[in-house]
Every structure is written in C-alpha cells, then in structure tokens.
Design an enzyme around this catalytic site. Structure first.
Site, PDB file in Angstrom:
ATOM      1  N   ASP A   1      -4.510  -0.794  -1.821  1.00 21.37           N
ATOM      2  CA  ASP A   1      -5.816  -0.735  -1.183  1.00 21.37           C
ATOM      3  C   ASP A   1      -6.757  -0.132  -2.226  1.00 21.37           C
ATOM      4  O   ASP A   1      -6.459   0.932  -2.792  1.00 21.37           O
ATOM      5  CB  ASP A   1      -5.699   0.161   0.055  1.00 21.37           C
ATOM      6  CG  ASP A   1      -6.570  -0.292   1.204  1.00 21.37           C
ATOM      7  OD1 ASP A   1      -6.755  -1.513   1.391  1.00 21.37           O
ATOM      8  OD2 ASP A   1      -7.072   0.589   1.944  1.00 21.37           O
TER       9      ASP A   1
ATOM     10  N   CYS B   1      -1.861  -3.163   7.446  1.00 22.05           N
ATOM     11  CA  CYS B   1      -1.688  -3.998   6.249  1.00 22.05           C
ATOM     12  C   CYS B   1      -0.353  -4.742   6.221  1.00 22.05           C
ATOM     13  O   CYS B   1      -0.297  -5.882   5.756  1.00 22.05           O
ATOM     14  CB  CYS B   1      -1.920  -3.167   4.999  1.00 22.05           C
ATOM     15  SG  CYS B   1      -3.668  -2.691   4.856  1.00 22.05           S
TER      16      CYS B   1
ATOM     17  N   HIS C   1     -17.489   2.039   0.809  1.00 21.75           N
ATOM     18  CA  HIS C   1     -17.024   0.753   1.362  1.00 21.75           C
ATOM     19  C   HIS C   1     -17.376   0.629   2.852  1.00 21.75           C
ATOM     20  O   HIS C   1     -17.357   1.621   3.590  1.00 21.75           O
ATOM     21  CB  HIS C   1     -15.503   0.646   1.182  1.00 21.75           C
ATOM     22  CG  HIS C   1     -14.941  -0.704   1.495  1.00 21.75           C
ATOM     23  ND1 HIS C   1     -14.236  -0.960   2.642  1.00 21.75           N
ATOM     24  CD2 HIS C   1     -15.020  -1.880   0.815  1.00 21.75           C
ATOM     25  CE1 HIS C   1     -13.875  -2.242   2.651  1.00 21.75           C
ATOM     26  NE2 HIS C   1     -14.335  -2.814   1.544  1.00 21.75           N
TER      27      HIS C   1
ATOM     28  N   LYS D   1      -6.797  -5.045  -3.408  1.00 22.64           N
ATOM     29  CA  LYS D   1      -7.557  -5.699  -2.338  1.00 22.64           C
ATOM     30  C   LYS D   1      -8.516  -4.708  -1.712  1.00 22.64           C
ATOM     31  O   LYS D   1      -8.281  -3.503  -1.741  1.00 22.64           O
ATOM     32  CB  LYS D   1      -6.602  -6.248  -1.290  1.00 22.64           C
ATOM     33  CG  LYS D   1      -5.712  -5.150  -0.708  1.00 22.64           C
ATOM     34  CD  LYS D   1      -4.673  -5.685   0.241  1.00 22.64           C
ATOM     35  CE  LYS D   1      -3.811  -4.575   0.798  1.00 22.64           C
ATOM     36  NZ  LYS D   1      -4.522  -3.580   1.629  1.00 22.64           N
TER      37      LYS D   1
ATOM     38  N   ASP E   1       0.805  -1.229   0.000  1.00 26.19           N
ATOM     39  CA  ASP E   1       0.000   0.000   0.000  1.00 26.19           C
ATOM     40  C   ASP E   1       0.842   1.285   0.000  1.00 26.19           C
ATOM     41  O   ASP E   1       0.607   2.194   0.800  1.00 26.19           O
ATOM     42  CB  ASP E   1      -0.978  -0.005   1.186  1.00 26.19           C
ATOM     43  CG  ASP E   1      -1.968  -1.160   1.130  1.00 26.19           C
ATOM     44  OD1 ASP E   1      -1.886  -1.972   0.185  1.00 26.19           O
ATOM     45  OD2 ASP E   1      -2.805  -1.259   2.033  1.00 26.19           O
TER      46      ASP E   1
ATOM     47  N   HIS F   1     -10.677   0.370  -2.774  1.00 32.39           N
ATOM     48  CA  HIS F   1     -12.053   0.285  -2.274  1.00 32.39           C
ATOM     49  C   HIS F   1     -13.048   0.982  -3.197  1.00 32.39           C
ATOM     50  O   HIS F   1     -12.745   2.052  -3.741  1.00 32.39           O
ATOM     51  CB  HIS F   1     -12.167   0.971  -0.910  1.00 32.39           C
ATOM     52  CG  HIS F   1     -11.302   0.398   0.165  1.00 32.39           C
ATOM     53  ND1 HIS F   1     -11.317  -0.932   0.505  1.00 32.39           N
ATOM     54  CD2 HIS F   1     -10.414   0.990   1.014  1.00 32.39           C
ATOM     55  CE1 HIS F   1     -10.464  -1.128   1.513  1.00 32.39           C
ATOM     56  NE2 HIS F   1      -9.902   0.013   1.830  1.00 32.39           N
TER      57      HIS F   1
ATOM     58  N   HIS G   1     -10.900   6.335   1.982  1.00 31.02           N
ATOM     59  CA  HIS G   1      -9.509   6.307   1.496  1.00 31.02           C
ATOM     60  C   HIS G   1      -9.397   5.238   0.417  1.00 31.02           C
ATOM     61  O   HIS G   1     -10.265   4.369   0.305  1.00 31.02           O
ATOM     62  CB  HIS G   1      -8.552   5.955   2.646  1.00 31.02           C
ATOM     63  CG  HIS G   1      -8.757   4.548   3.146  1.00 31.02           C
ATOM     64  ND1 HIS G   1      -9.714   4.224   4.061  1.00 31.02           N
ATOM     65  CD2 HIS G   1      -8.150   3.380   2.814  1.00 31.02           C
ATOM     66  CE1 HIS G   1      -9.693   2.918   4.287  1.00 31.02           C
ATOM     67  NE2 HIS G   1      -8.757   2.371   3.529  1.00 31.02           N
TER      68      HIS G   1
END
Ligand code: VGL
Ligand code: ZN
Length: 216
Positions: free
Chosen positions: A52, A157, A58, A112, A14, A54, A87
């Site tokens: 990351d 993470c 989310h 992810k 990330d 999303h 984010h």
C-alpha cells in the site's frame, strides 16, 4: 494440497508495519502473520508482494475530508470508500515490506494506491475496478494459474485481490492463518470479515490453513 511450482504462486498482500501493532492502521495481531509467511515462502517456488503506497493527503484518508472521522464511509466517483487513518505513506519506513520477511523468492512487487484520488485495495485493479496494476499481465506471462494469498487485511486488500483474481480466471486459495482482518461493523451485526468470507466462498475461493500445504 500439493504445491506445483510451475503454476502456483504465493501472494503477500500488504505485509507492512503500517498495518501491524504500533503502525498507523494496526490490524489486531497483524504481526502474527510474519513467521507463518516466512515458512510459506520456503515452500513456494515463487512469490509476489504488494505494498500500500499512498501519497500524503490521499483521498482515502479521513484527514483529507474535513469533519470526517476514520472509518466513516463516503461516496466517491468510483463507489463507496471507507475513510482510514493516514497510513502506508510512500517512502516511509512503515510502508516498507516488513523487515522480518525473507524476500528471496519475491520476484515482483506491486505498489498500489499512489493516485491521489483513487484508492486501491486489490493487487490487480484500483478501486474503480478497471485501472489495472499490471500484475495480471505479469502472472499470465509467467504462466501462473493458482494464486495463494496471505497478508493484511483479510477483509479488504486480501479479499479484493481474491475477487479480482477469480474474475480474471485464476484459481484462488486464501491461507487463513497467514492473514488477519480489520473487522469493521457491517449491517445486521455482521462484520466486514463475515461479509468477505461469504462473498469469496460464493465465488469458489478456498480457505485453508498453511499446515494443509505440501511442497511438490
Ligand atoms: C488496506 C485499508 C486501507 C489493506 C489498505 O491492506 O487491507 N486496508 N488500505
Ligand atoms: Zn490504504
């Protein structure tokens, strides 16, 4: 410590502007990892990266839960979930891998957290800890056995990726000066950083500084 290019891989977790100063979920000093990671990328033969990623709205966003604030914790069907500021929105500039990163040796990118109702910290499994991202199969087919982790955030993470990798039988090394953490208050005046470090150490994860690494 010697790097073996046949079996060692650097994992960038990330490394996205959304987690750096000026981003939506800024990690203190998060951008300080950039030059350190670029130097590491020149020493490793191979690297993977995660993003990351999303959808808007989310379930990990506090904004999706009326009356909740960022950093509240709620119970989800798969366990406890910290609620975050919005984010890492898929397709937005701050969700890209930071443009200062030299991507030459990044051979696979895992995105992810794209399922609306399931968060995903780890590079290997979603937060239900059973839905795979696909990275395990890729690592095994490529015969990597040692994973060196760097990126953001150490206590979320990076830590969850390290734990899952150990459970799958990989040797895991966290390059601590190439990571930065969020550090939320946990119980007994400890922070999520303290807890993550204890958990990982108990699992046999090693913490090193990038200066301790030598190319083969
Ligand atoms: C992360 C919180 C929410 C991370 C991602 O990259 O550590 N933390 N989403
Ligand atoms: Zn996230």
């Amino acid at each position: 410590m010697q790097i073996d290019p046949r079996h060692d891989i650097l994992g960038l977790i990330d490394v996205q502007p959304t987690f750096m100063p000026g981003g939506e979920l800024p990690v203190t000093d998060g951008d300080a990892v950039l030059p350190v990671i670029n130097r590491l990328l020149r020493r490793f033969g191979h690297a993977f990266a995660t993003q990351d990623w999303h959808p808007a709205g989310h379930a990990s966003f506090a904004s999706a839960h009326p009356g909740r604030q960022p950093y509240d914790t709620i119970e989800m069907p798969y366990g406890q979930q910290v609620l975050w500021p919005d984010h890492g929105i898929a397709g937005t500039p701050s969700a890209e891998i930071h443009h200062d990163i030299d991507q030459t040796r990044i051979e696979v990118i895992i995105r992810k957290g794209f399922r609306p109702h399931l968060d995903s910290y780890s590079a290997l499994f979603e937060n239900d800890r059973e839905t795979p991202t696909g990275l395990e199969a890729w690592l095994r087919q490529r015969e990597f056995t040692r994973i060196f982790l760097c990126g953001l955030a150490t206590d979320f993470c990076v830590a969850w990726s390290a734990e899952d990798a150990v459970h799958l039988g990989f040797t895991v090394i966290v390059i601590q000066n190439a990571c930065r953490g969020i550090g939320l208050p946990a119980s007994d005046s400890r922070t999520t950083m303290d807890n993550a470090r204890d958990r990982l150490t108990a699992l046999g994860v090693m913490f090193i500084d990038s200066g301790a690494l030598h190319p083969a």
